[in-house]
Structure formats: C-alpha cells, structure tokens
Design a protein around this motif. Structure first.
Motif, PDB file in Angstrom:
ATOM      1  N   HIS A 177       0.299   4.015   1.405  1.00 24.89           N
ATOM      2  CA  HIS A 177       0.247   4.828   2.620  1.00 24.89           C
ATOM      3  C   HIS A 177       1.211   4.348   3.694  1.00 24.89           C
ATOM      4  O   HIS A 177       1.724   5.145   4.464  1.00 24.89           O
ATOM      5  CB  HIS A 177      -1.177   4.850   3.176  1.00 24.89           C
ATOM      6  CG  HIS A 177      -2.161   5.432   2.210  1.00 24.89           C
ATOM      7  ND1 HIS A 177      -3.386   4.868   1.953  1.00 24.89           N
ATOM      8  CD2 HIS A 177      -2.065   6.521   1.416  1.00 24.89           C
ATOM      9  CE1 HIS A 177      -4.016   5.598   1.043  1.00 24.89           C
ATOM     10  NE2 HIS A 177      -3.236   6.606   0.698  1.00 24.89           N
ATOM     11  N   HIS A 178       1.413   3.017   3.764  1.00 23.16           N
ATOM     12  CA  HIS A 178       2.279   2.473   4.821  1.00 23.16           C
ATOM     13  C   HIS A 178       3.395   1.598   4.276  1.00 23.16           C
ATOM     14  O   HIS A 178       4.209   1.113   5.047  1.00 23.16           O
ATOM     15  CB  HIS A 178       1.446   1.628   5.797  1.00 23.16           C
ATOM     16  CG  HIS A 178       0.278   2.358   6.387  1.00 23.16           C
ATOM     17  ND1 HIS A 178      -0.969   2.344   5.820  1.00 23.16           N
ATOM     18  CD2 HIS A 178       0.202   3.147   7.484  1.00 23.16           C
ATOM     19  CE1 HIS A 178      -1.797   3.090   6.549  1.00 23.16           C
ATOM     20  NE2 HIS A 178      -1.103   3.591   7.556  1.00 23.16           N
ATOM     21  N   CYS A 189      -1.603  -3.298   6.624  1.00 22.29           N
ATOM     22  CA  CYS A 189      -1.589  -2.077   7.442  1.00 22.29           C
ATOM     23  C   CYS A 189      -2.812  -2.038   8.351  1.00 22.29           C
ATOM     24  O   CYS A 189      -2.828  -1.353   9.375  1.00 22.29           O
ATOM     25  CB  CYS A 189      -1.508  -0.819   6.575  1.00 22.29           C
ATOM     26  SG  CYS A 189      -2.839  -0.636   5.395  1.00 22.29           S
ATOM     27  N   CYS A 216       0.832  -1.195   0.000  1.00 26.62           N
ATOM     28  CA  CYS A 216       0.000   0.000   0.000  1.00 26.62           C
ATOM     29  C   CYS A 216       0.874   1.255   0.000  1.00 26.62           C
ATOM     30  O   CYS A 216       1.957   1.268   0.586  1.00 26.62           O
ATOM     31  CB  CYS A 216      -0.961   0.005   1.185  1.00 26.62           C
ATOM     32  SG  CYS A 216      -0.247   0.496   2.748  1.00 26.62           S
TER      33      CYS A 216
HETATM   34 ZN   LIG Z   1      -1.856   1.106   4.234  1.00 27.85          ZN
END
Ligand SMILES: [Zn+2]
Length: 189
Positions: free
Chosen positions: A82-83, A151, A80
């Motif tokens: 985002h993480h 995540c 991902c």
């Molecule tokens: Zn994530």
C-alpha cells in the motif's frame, strides 16, 4: 505488464526527487536514482524466484522421524504493497513431515522469496504455508509472522512498537488441539 527499462526507472526516481522539492542535480543526489533502482533489485528479488524450485530438493529418508520440525525467528524485511514502506519482522515455520523433509536453509529462503515482493502480511503468511503444504505434502504446516509496519510507525497514526501477528495453520496443526499445544510449547521453549 509494461516493460520498463532501467533508465526509465532511474528517471522516475528523479521525478520523485523533484516532486518532494529537491534539486535533483545537486551533487549529493546525482547517484541516488541509480542507488535506489539498484536497491529495488534486492528488495524485490522475489519476483524472479520460484518457491517451488527451492522446495523441490527433498530428503525422502527421514529415518523414522515423526515429529514436528520447527524453525524459529527467521528474520526478514519486506515492503507493504500500500505504501511501499518497510515491513520488518520474523517468521516461524513448523511442519509435521509425512514423507519428505527439506533442508532448513530452504525454509528460510522460502520466507525471502515472498518477503522480497510487495506484500501484505496476511497474504505472505498464507503464501508460505500454502507452498510448503503443496510441495512437501506434510501432515500439517504452521506459519506465524510478527512484524512492524513502517507505514504505521513512521507516518499515518504513528504508533511505534506495534507488531502485527498473523498465523496460518493447516492439516494436523489446525485439526489436532494436542499437536497445536505441543507446537506452542516448542515455540515458547
Ligand atoms: Zn502500508
């Protein structure tokens, strides 16, 4: 975009090791920066691949085949954006060919081209459908992805067994309710 050397990338991993409280010089960690950077070249190989090249070899001769082509449960692993945590799942791709069909292994490779980049699942779903629609120009294309986001499972709200399901329907699968029913029967069957 700035150019980063392999050495700089390994140094960045060393910095992260120190940041989490590790002794970056202890024996067990000496090769870790190299291994992490090497695994990155595999996890993020999709940046060097062009999905249009993969789909460019098509068969025009379909012997009058005029039905849905479905490839189910194409396993993938992604990360991902985002993480940078793993996204583990599988994709199902269907298309209703018009003039061109493509080898089935190419459909699986298309999933990997987009999976091996930093992703969000919604974007990946529409990217796969979009490129198939653009290159093969089928009557319709459907992509369904189900995946677990680490995540969410291993950190944050820690909800295990959650699966995110996303789908993109284009052309006849969006417009023709009977074809969509037939598609879901094939997927279940
Ligand atoms: Zn994530």
């Amino acid at each position: 975009m700035i150019k980063v050397t392999r050495n700089e990338a390994e140094e960045a991993v060393k910095t992260l090791l120190a940041y989490i409280g590790e002794d970056q010089n202890r024996e067990g960690l000496l090769d870790t920066p190299r291994r992490v950077v090497e695994s990155f070249s595999e996890h993020f190989a999709g940046y060097l691949q062009n999905p249009e090249d993969i789909l460019s070899t098509t068969f025009a001769e379909v012997e009058g085949y005029n039905e849905i082509i479905l490839l189910k449960n194409i396993g993938f692993s992604s990360h991902c954006e985002h993480h940078m945590s793993p996204i583990i799942g599988h994709a199902t791709i269907a298309y209703f060919p018009d003039k061109r069909i493509v080898g089935i292994s190419k459909l699986a490779r298309i999933v990997d081209v987009f999976a091996k980049r930093l992703q969000i699942q919604e974007k990946m779903t529409s990217q796969i459908a979009g490129v198939i629609n653009e290159i093969l120009m089928p009557k319709g294309v459907a992509v369904i992805i189900e995946a677990t986001h680490h995540c969410m499972v291993t950190r944050g709200i820690k909800k295990d067994n959650t699966m995110l399901k996303t789908s993109t329907m284009m052309g006849c699968f969006r417009d023709d309710i009977n074809l969509r029913k037939e598609l879901f029967n094939l997927i279940r069957g």
